[in-house]
Scaffold this active site. Structure first.
Site, PDB file in Angstrom:
ATOM      1  N   TYR A  16      51.027  96.839  18.841  1.00 39.07           N
ATOM      2  CA  TYR A  16      51.225  95.516  18.234  1.00 39.07           C
ATOM      3  C   TYR A  16      52.599  95.401  17.546  1.00 39.07           C
ATOM      4  O   TYR A  16      53.443  94.605  17.958  1.00 39.07           O
ATOM      5  CB  TYR A  16      50.078  95.274  17.255  1.00 39.07           C
ATOM      6  CG  TYR A  16      50.163  94.017  16.433  1.00 39.07           C
ATOM      7  CD1 TYR A  16      50.558  92.804  17.000  1.00 39.07           C
ATOM      8  CD2 TYR A  16      49.817  94.038  15.081  1.00 39.07           C
ATOM      9  CE1 TYR A  16      50.604  91.644  16.238  1.00 39.07           C
ATOM     10  CE2 TYR A  16      49.849  92.884  14.318  1.00 39.07           C
ATOM     11  CZ  TYR A  16      50.248  91.691  14.892  1.00 39.07           C
ATOM     12  OH  TYR A  16      50.299  90.556  14.131  1.00 39.07           O
ATOM     13  N   ILE A  17      52.830  96.194  16.541  1.00 42.13           N
ATOM     14  CA  ILE A  17      54.100  96.061  15.808  1.00 42.13           C
ATOM     15  C   ILE A  17      55.240  96.657  16.640  1.00 42.13           C
ATOM     16  O   ILE A  17      56.356  96.138  16.665  1.00 42.13           O
ATOM     17  CB  ILE A  17      54.004  96.723  14.417  1.00 42.13           C
ATOM     18  CG1 ILE A  17      52.810  96.138  13.662  1.00 42.13           C
ATOM     19  CG2 ILE A  17      55.288  96.508  13.616  1.00 42.13           C
ATOM     20  CD1 ILE A  17      52.410  96.901  12.421  1.00 42.13           C
ATOM     21  N   ASN A  67      45.637 102.809  22.811  1.00 33.81           N
ATOM     22  CA  ASN A  67      45.193 101.557  22.189  1.00 33.81           C
ATOM     23  C   ASN A  67      46.135 100.421  22.570  1.00 33.81           C
ATOM     24  O   ASN A  67      46.396  99.519  21.769  1.00 33.81           O
ATOM     25  CB  ASN A  67      45.143 101.746  20.663  1.00 33.81           C
ATOM     26  CG  ASN A  67      44.442 100.606  19.956  1.00 33.81           C
ATOM     27  OD1 ASN A  67      43.691  99.857  20.567  1.00 33.81           O
ATOM     28  ND2 ASN A  67      44.711 100.444  18.668  1.00 33.81           N
ATOM     29  N   SER A  88      52.208 102.223   4.903  1.00 36.16           N
ATOM     30  CA  SER A  88      51.282 101.118   4.606  1.00 36.16           C
ATOM     31  C   SER A  88      51.113 100.929   3.108  1.00 36.16           C
ATOM     32  O   SER A  88      51.156 101.897   2.336  1.00 36.16           O
ATOM     33  CB  SER A  88      49.925 101.452   5.225  1.00 36.16           C
ATOM     34  OG  SER A  88      48.943 100.583   4.752  1.00 36.16           O
ATOM     35  N   TYR A 114      42.380 107.496   7.335  1.00 38.80           N
ATOM     36  CA  TYR A 114      43.550 106.768   7.853  1.00 38.80           C
ATOM     37  C   TYR A 114      44.605 106.626   6.752  1.00 38.80           C
ATOM     38  O   TYR A 114      45.773 106.959   6.937  1.00 38.80           O
ATOM     39  CB  TYR A 114      43.142 105.380   8.380  1.00 38.80           C
ATOM     40  CG  TYR A 114      44.286 104.400   8.381  1.00 38.80           C
ATOM     41  CD1 TYR A 114      45.264 104.459   9.371  1.00 38.80           C
ATOM     42  CD2 TYR A 114      44.434 103.450   7.360  1.00 38.80           C
ATOM     43  CE1 TYR A 114      46.341 103.588   9.341  1.00 38.80           C
ATOM     44  CE2 TYR A 114      45.504 102.581   7.329  1.00 38.80           C
ATOM     45  CZ  TYR A 114      46.455 102.648   8.323  1.00 38.80           C
ATOM     46  OH  TYR A 114      47.530 101.800   8.290  1.00 38.80           O
ATOM     47  N   LYS A 172      48.673 108.326   6.093  1.00 32.85           N
ATOM     48  CA  LYS A 172      49.937 107.670   5.730  1.00 32.85           C
ATOM     49  C   LYS A 172      50.562 108.351   4.511  1.00 32.85           C
ATOM     50  O   LYS A 172      51.773 108.577   4.456  1.00 32.85           O
ATOM     51  CB  LYS A 172      49.709 106.176   5.444  1.00 32.85           C
ATOM     52  CG  LYS A 172      49.306 105.362   6.673  1.00 32.85           C
ATOM     53  CD  LYS A 172      50.423 105.318   7.718  1.00 32.85           C
ATOM     54  CE  LYS A 172      50.026 104.585   8.972  1.00 32.85           C
ATOM     55  NZ  LYS A 172      50.950 104.766  10.095  1.00 32.85           N
ATOM     56  N   ASN A 213      50.121  93.133   5.137  1.00 27.72           N
ATOM     57  CA  ASN A 213      49.196  92.844   6.253  1.00 27.72           C
ATOM     58  C   ASN A 213      49.901  92.097   7.378  1.00 27.72           C
ATOM     59  O   ASN A 213      50.037  90.871   7.314  1.00 27.72           O
ATOM     60  CB  ASN A 213      48.008  92.022   5.739  1.00 27.72           C
ATOM     61  CG  ASN A 213      47.022  92.866   4.955  1.00 27.72           C
ATOM     62  OD1 ASN A 213      47.403  93.516   3.990  1.00 27.72           O
ATOM     63  ND2 ASN A 213      45.775  92.873   5.367  1.00 27.72           N
ATOM     64  N   ASN A 232      40.157  93.604  11.766  1.00 29.50           N
ATOM     65  CA  ASN A 232      41.087  92.849  10.921  1.00 29.50           C
ATOM     66  C   ASN A 232      40.799  91.354  10.969  1.00 29.50           C
ATOM     67  O   ASN A 232      40.246  90.836  11.936  1.00 29.50           O
ATOM     68  CB  ASN A 232      42.529  93.131  11.341  1.00 29.50           C
ATOM     69  CG  ASN A 232      42.896  94.586  11.136  1.00 29.50           C
ATOM     70  OD1 ASN A 232      43.191  95.293  12.091  1.00 29.50           O
ATOM     71  ND2 ASN A 232      42.842  95.048   9.902  1.00 29.50           N
ATOM     72  N   ASP A 280      37.270  97.804   0.384  1.00 28.74           N
ATOM     73  CA  ASP A 280      38.296  96.758   0.264  1.00 28.74           C
ATOM     74  C   ASP A 280      38.858  96.715  -1.153  1.00 28.74           C
ATOM     75  O   ASP A 280      38.105  96.745  -2.123  1.00 28.74           O
ATOM     76  CB  ASP A 280      37.686  95.373   0.571  1.00 28.74           C
ATOM     77  CG  ASP A 280      37.816  94.995   2.031  1.00 28.74           C
ATOM     78  OD1 ASP A 280      38.636  95.613   2.738  1.00 28.74           O
ATOM     79  OD2 ASP A 280      37.093  94.085   2.467  1.00 28.74           O
TER      80      ASP A 280
HETATM   81  C1  UD1 Z   1      43.362  97.388   6.340  1.00 25.63           C
HETATM   82  C2  UD1 Z   1      43.913  98.583   5.637  1.00 25.63           C
HETATM   83  C3  UD1 Z   1      45.386  98.721   5.937  1.00 25.63           C
HETATM   84  C4  UD1 Z   1      45.599  98.792   7.411  1.00 25.63           C
HETATM   85  C5  UD1 Z   1      45.061  97.520   8.027  1.00 25.63           C
HETATM   86  C6  UD1 Z   1      45.273  97.560   9.524  1.00 25.63           C
HETATM   87  C7  UD1 Z   1      42.951  99.255   3.520  1.00 25.63           C
HETATM   88  C8  UD1 Z   1      42.836  98.973   2.074  1.00 25.63           C
HETATM   89  N1  UD1 Z   1      43.723  98.448   4.210  1.00 25.63           N
HETATM   90  O1  UD1 Z   1      43.903  96.260   5.666  1.00 25.63           O
HETATM   91  O2  UD1 Z   1      45.878  99.876   5.363  1.00 25.63           O
HETATM   92  O3  UD1 Z   1      46.968  98.920   7.683  1.00 25.63           O
HETATM   93  O4  UD1 Z   1      43.670  97.409   7.715  1.00 25.63           O
HETATM   94  O5  UD1 Z   1      44.200  98.065  10.230  1.00 25.63           O
HETATM   95  O6  UD1 Z   1      42.371 100.178   4.021  1.00 25.63           O
HETATM   96  N2  UD1 Z   1      38.067  90.211   6.094  1.00 25.63           N
HETATM   97  C9  UD1 Z   1      36.962  89.371   6.192  1.00 25.63           C
HETATM   98  N3  UD1 Z   1      36.287  89.321   7.375  1.00 25.63           N
HETATM   99  C10 UD1 Z   1      36.660  90.073   8.469  1.00 25.63           C
HETATM  100  C11 UD1 Z   1      37.783  90.928   8.363  1.00 25.63           C
HETATM  101  C12 UD1 Z   1      38.469  90.974   7.153  1.00 25.63           C
HETATM  102  O7  UD1 Z   1      36.598  88.695   5.234  1.00 25.63           O
HETATM  103  O8  UD1 Z   1      35.986  90.002   9.502  1.00 25.63           O
HETATM  104  C13 UD1 Z   1      38.843  90.245   4.832  1.00 25.63           C
HETATM  105  C14 UD1 Z   1      38.866  91.614   4.179  1.00 25.63           C
HETATM  106  O9  UD1 Z   1      37.786  91.766   3.298  1.00 25.63           O
HETATM  107  C15 UD1 Z   1      40.222  91.537   3.467  1.00 25.63           C
HETATM  108  C16 UD1 Z   1      41.076  90.639   4.359  1.00 25.63           C
HETATM  109  O10 UD1 Z   1      40.161  89.927   5.160  1.00 25.63           O
HETATM  110  O11 UD1 Z   1      40.065  90.896   2.251  1.00 25.63           O
HETATM  111  C17 UD1 Z   1      42.030  91.416   5.244  1.00 25.63           C
HETATM  112  O12 UD1 Z   1      41.301  92.416   5.943  1.00 25.63           O
HETATM  113  P1  UD1 Z   1      41.933  93.276   7.127  1.00 25.63           P
HETATM  114  O13 UD1 Z   1      42.627  92.376   8.075  1.00 25.63           O
HETATM  115  O14 UD1 Z   1      40.866  94.167   7.662  1.00 25.63           O
HETATM  116  O15 UD1 Z   1      43.069  94.117   6.419  1.00 25.63           O
HETATM  117  P2  UD1 Z   1      42.983  95.101   5.152  1.00 25.63           P
HETATM  118  O16 UD1 Z   1      41.614  95.574   4.915  1.00 25.63           O
HETATM  119  O17 UD1 Z   1      43.700  94.437   4.049  1.00 25.63           O
END
Ligand code: UD1
Length: 345
Positions: A12-13, A36, A126, A151, A155, A180, A200, A299
């Site tokens: 991706y990146i 992946n 990260s 994971y 890092k 993010n 994500n 989270d």
């Molecule tokens: C996580 C990791 C980060 C990693 C990134 C990429 C942690 C703290 N963070 O980021 O290091 O680089 O994934 O894989 O481990 N959410 C929902 N519903 C969903 C999915 C997400 O509500 O179905 C919310 C989550 O609770 C969060 C936000 O969306 O508040 C972002 O989530 P996500 O995209 O998974 O990223 P991080 O958890 O921040």
């Protein structure tokens, strides 16, 4: 043209960074084990830039294979290292897979870089290293907190390995701590390609909008934030890609002030999950089916970057706002729906 090795360059990146490197006059060379990602990305990059990057399928854990690659390409002027596993949940269930892959590949890379005349490394780190920071926005001086997942730990350990190695060897390194990354290239030709059900937020949003998923679950509505949902610093993937080019140029121009520098790469603004959903609905006109559920274990409540250091030292600043990020992510999901990644697509 200066040759830059991009490990994980079909990811991706990585793929967005290859585009920005080509646009800046570099010759990126991709290695990727395709665990992946999809080799078709190489052709899609060529459709965007008009130039097909060199690509070799290679697993960096295979030291002899990596060594022979470096022997062939000893004129590499810099390395951008993305190749790593990144699924937080999977790393909890299968820690050895994560430690073996993410750490061994870095060790092999640092060993092979000894063969190069120009030993410049940009490392993909990260904001997860900060955990839940005590102060916001979080600066690079904030303490690194114990990792919540293997994971995240890879890092942290990788940053330490780089720090210890550059102090003894003739290597320059810049670690970029991403917040993010979301969105896709404005052409809609490359973007995030999650395997199976996305973890994500944004791929989950776009897959729900297109009908691949029934409903988006918003994890938690009782956080201490303006609307009760978690806050993150969402950064546009092509802005992040440009930060890698700038970091590389800093070392090539010998402007770096230390052998290992660390920069936050975010926008400096935090948005909640509901802000993200609203932005998506507003920019695309699509109504999302979503519902609250319990908090997701692990989270953090809220995190966003202090980007002063990157702004001042790198001369880099995020440009695109959340609406652009959502619009491009949607464009990419629609491209995927045409079957572009499938055989013959
Ligand atoms: C996580 C990791 C980060 C990693 C990134 C990429 C942690 C703290 N963070 O980021 O290091 O680089 O994934 O894989 O481990 N959410 C929902 N519903 C969903 C999915 C997400 O509500 O179905 C919310 C989550 O609770 C969060 C936000 O969306 O508040 C972002 O989530 P996500 O995209 O998974 O990223 P991080 O958890 O921040």
């Amino acid at each position: 043209m200066r040759k830059i090795l991009v490990t994980g360059g079909t990811g991706y990146i990585g793929s967005h960074t290859v585009v920005e490197l080509q646009k800046s006059g570099f010759e990126p060379v991709i290695i990727d084990n395709l665990s992946n990602s999809n080799a078709k990305i190489v052709d899609l990059i060529a459709r965007i830039t008009g130039r097909k990057p060199l690509f070799e399928k290679l697993d960096m854990c295979d030291l002899p294979a990596l060594q022979s690659f470096f022997e062939k390409h000893d004129d590499i002027a810099g390395v951008i290292h993305f190749a790593a596993y990144k699924a937080v949940g999977e790393s909890v269930n299968n820690p050895l897979k994560y430690y073996r892959n993410n750490i061994v590949s870095l060790l092999n890379l640092l060993q092979c870089m000894e063969m190069l005349q120009h030993k410049n490394l940009v490392f993909s780190s990260s904001c997860t290293v900060y955990g839940q920071p005590d102060n916001l926005p979080v600066t690079e001086l904030a303490p690194v907190k114990p990792a919540i997942s293997p994971y995240g730990n890879t890092k942290q350990i990788a940053e330490e390995i780089i720090r210890d190695t550059v102090s003894q060897q003739d290597i320059m390194a810049i670690s970029l701590r991403y917040f993010n990354p979301i969105g896709a290239h404005e052409s809609g030709l490359i973007g995030e390609l999650p395997l199976g059900v996305p973890d994500n937020l944004v791929p989950y949003i776009t897959q729900t909008a297109i009908g691949k998923r029934e409903k988006l679950t918003v994890f938690g509505n009782d956080y201490d934030t303006h609307d009760g949902t978690c806050i993150r610093d969402y950064i546009y993937v092509s802005d992040l890609a440009k930060a890698h080019v700038v970091a590389l140029n800093r070392m090539l121009d010998e402007k770096n002030e230390q052998s290992h520098e660390i920069f936050n790469v975010g926008t400096g603004t935090g948005y909640s999950v509901l802000d993200a959903i609203n932005s998506f609905e507003k920019t695309t006109g699509v109504n999302l089916n979503w519902a609250f559920s319990d908090r997701r274990p692990g989270d953090v409540e809220q995190v966003w970057a202090d980007t002063t250091l990157a702004n001042l030292k790198l001369g880099w600043k995020a440009e695109k706002d959340l609406d652009v990020m959502m619009a491009t992510a949607w464009k990419w999901e629609q491209t995927l729906a045409t079957g572009i990644m499938e055989a013959g697509g």
